[in-house]
Design an enzyme around this catalytic site. Structure first.
Site, mmCIF file in Angstrom:
data_model
loop_
_atom_site.group_PDB
_atom_site.id
_atom_site.type_symbol
_atom_site.label_atom_id
_atom_site.label_comp_id
_atom_site.label_asym_id
_atom_site.label_seq_id
_atom_site.Cartn_x
_atom_site.Cartn_y
_atom_site.Cartn_z
ATOM 1 N N ASP A 9 -23.998 7.296 42.443
ATOM 2 C CA ASP A 9 -24.209 5.891 42.732
ATOM 3 C C ASP A 9 -23.904 5.710 44.226
ATOM 4 O O ASP A 9 -23.289 6.574 44.847
ATOM 5 C CB ASP A 9 -23.261 5.063 41.856
ATOM 6 N N ASP A 11 -23.098 2.179 46.151
ATOM 7 C CA ASP A 11 -22.094 1.167 46.504
ATOM 8 C C ASP A 11 -20.787 1.413 45.746
ATOM 9 O O ASP A 11 -20.768 1.420 44.514
ATOM 10 C CB ASP A 11 -22.618 -0.235 46.148
ATOM 11 N N THR A 17 -19.132 -0.369 50.252
ATOM 12 C CA THR A 17 -19.908 -1.600 50.377
ATOM 13 C C THR A 17 -19.681 -2.568 49.218
ATOM 14 O O THR A 17 -20.123 -3.722 49.289
ATOM 15 C CB THR A 17 -21.418 -1.280 50.426
ATOM 16 N N LYS A 45 -20.859 -5.250 39.251
ATOM 17 C CA LYS A 45 -20.987 -3.949 39.915
ATOM 18 C C LYS A 45 -22.058 -3.123 39.217
ATOM 19 O O LYS A 45 -22.087 -3.043 37.985
ATOM 20 C CB LYS A 45 -19.653 -3.199 39.900
ATOM 21 N N GLU A 169 -19.867 7.300 39.259
ATOM 22 C CA GLU A 169 -20.084 5.851 39.164
ATOM 23 C C GLU A 169 -18.786 5.068 39.317
ATOM 24 O O GLU A 169 -17.751 5.496 38.821
ATOM 25 C CB GLU A 169 -20.648 5.520 37.774
ATOM 26 N N ASP A 170 -18.847 3.913 39.960
ATOM 27 C CA ASP A 170 -17.656 3.060 40.044
ATOM 28 C C ASP A 170 -17.784 1.817 39.161
ATOM 29 O O ASP A 170 -16.876 0.997 39.128
ATOM 30 C CB ASP A 170 -17.419 2.594 41.490
HETATM 31 C C1 BG6 Z 1 -25.384 -2.147 43.179
HETATM 32 C C2 BG6 Z 1 -24.144 -2.943 43.494
HETATM 33 O O1 BG6 Z 1 -25.225 -0.853 43.672
HETATM 34 O O2 BG6 Z 1 -26.528 -2.734 43.776
HETATM 35 C C3 BG6 Z 1 -24.328 -4.401 43.109
HETATM 36 O O3 BG6 Z 1 -23.049 -2.408 42.765
HETATM 37 C C4 BG6 Z 1 -25.577 -4.947 43.775
HETATM 38 O O4 BG6 Z 1 -23.193 -5.133 43.515
HETATM 39 C C5 BG6 Z 1 -26.781 -4.080 43.382
HETATM 40 O O5 BG6 Z 1 -25.824 -6.292 43.384
HETATM 41 C C6 BG6 Z 1 -28.083 -4.558 44.028
HETATM 42 O O6 BG6 Z 1 -27.982 -4.375 45.412
HETATM 43 P P1 BG6 Z 1 -28.964 -4.995 46.478
HETATM 44 O O7 BG6 Z 1 -28.544 -4.322 47.753
HETATM 45 O O8 BG6 Z 1 -30.347 -4.638 46.083
HETATM 46 O O9 BG6 Z 1 -28.755 -6.467 46.469
HETATM 47 MG MG MG Z 2 -21.457 1.155 42.486
#
Ligand code: BG6
Ligand code: MG
Length: 218
Positions: A9, A11, A17, A45, A169-170
């Protein structure tokens, strides 16, 4: 040497982030007058942008027009992008590069499996894009985690069976997705939140190279 598929994963696993997503959603929820704390954030998340806004609105018992919905999505993303605008290698989480290098040294295929539509931009900013044999992100899937789609596509692109994949994964939703896909799930974070993962570590500094080798050879 066996060949597994290692799926990361983005973020909160590769880069720090998750906190910026939290800040941007919190700001938006506040404007809508909806309660939003770390507790609610855990449920967002790993979840796509659209699905996250749907959840926030449902927590506040609010319904809005489609135009306003896309406006808010846009606003959240603008805020998020401004938080990450100066991002560089310093946001790579501790020991991520060691683990990636160790996998590479052992000739293991590596993929990104992220819900984010900003994933490629971020990998560019932190100069990690070349480390991945496959990148699957929010632009490539139609179903949000906990649906396993993102990880199954990653396995396919790596040409590895799902059962031979290991997912880092977090998020609650991401661990669930990995489990549904019949992959080994490794939770990065707290035991209280990620109790459904096959293994749980606070962060990558707790994962030694021998553990990785065991995963490869199991
Ligand atoms: C995930 C994050 O990786 O991506 C979420 O954990 C986030 O918090 C999701 O909403 C969608 O990300 P983005 O950058 O497309 O808005
Ligand atoms: Mg994540």
């Amino acid at each position: 040497m066996k060949r597994k598929g290692f799926i990361f994963d983005l973020d909160g696993v590769i880069v720090d982030t998750a906190k910026y997503h939290f800040l941007a959603w919190q700001r938006l929820a506040k404007q809508l007058g909806i309660e939003f704390s770390e507790h609610e954030n855990e449920q967002l998340k790993g979840v796509s942008r659209v699905r996250s806004l749907e959840k926030i609105l449902s927590w506040g018992n609010k319904t809005i027009e489609a135009d306003r919905f896309s406006e808010l999505l846009d606003k959240k993303n603008q805020d998020y992008l401004s938080y990450i605008s100066k991002m560089n290698e310093n946001e790579i989480l501790p020991d991520v590069t060691r683990i990636l290098a160790h996998l590479k040294a052992n000739h293991q295929p590596i993929a990104l499996g992220s819900a984010s539509k900003n994933a490629r931009t971020i990998l560019d900013m932190v100069h990690l894009k070349d480390q991945f044999n496959a990148i699957v992100d929010g632009n490539d899937v139609s179903k949000a985690k906990p649906d396993p789609e993102v990880f199954l596509i990653a396995a396919k692109q790596l040409n590895v069976d799902p059962e031979a994949c290991i997912v880092f994964e977090d998020s609650v939703a991401g661990v669930e997705a990995a489990n549904i896909a019949n992959m080994i799930s490794i939770g990065i974070g707290s035991k209280d939140i990620l109790g459904h993962a096959d293994y749980i570590f606070k962060d990558f500094t707790e994962i030694d190279n021998a553990f990785i080798e065991n995963l490869i050879n199991r």
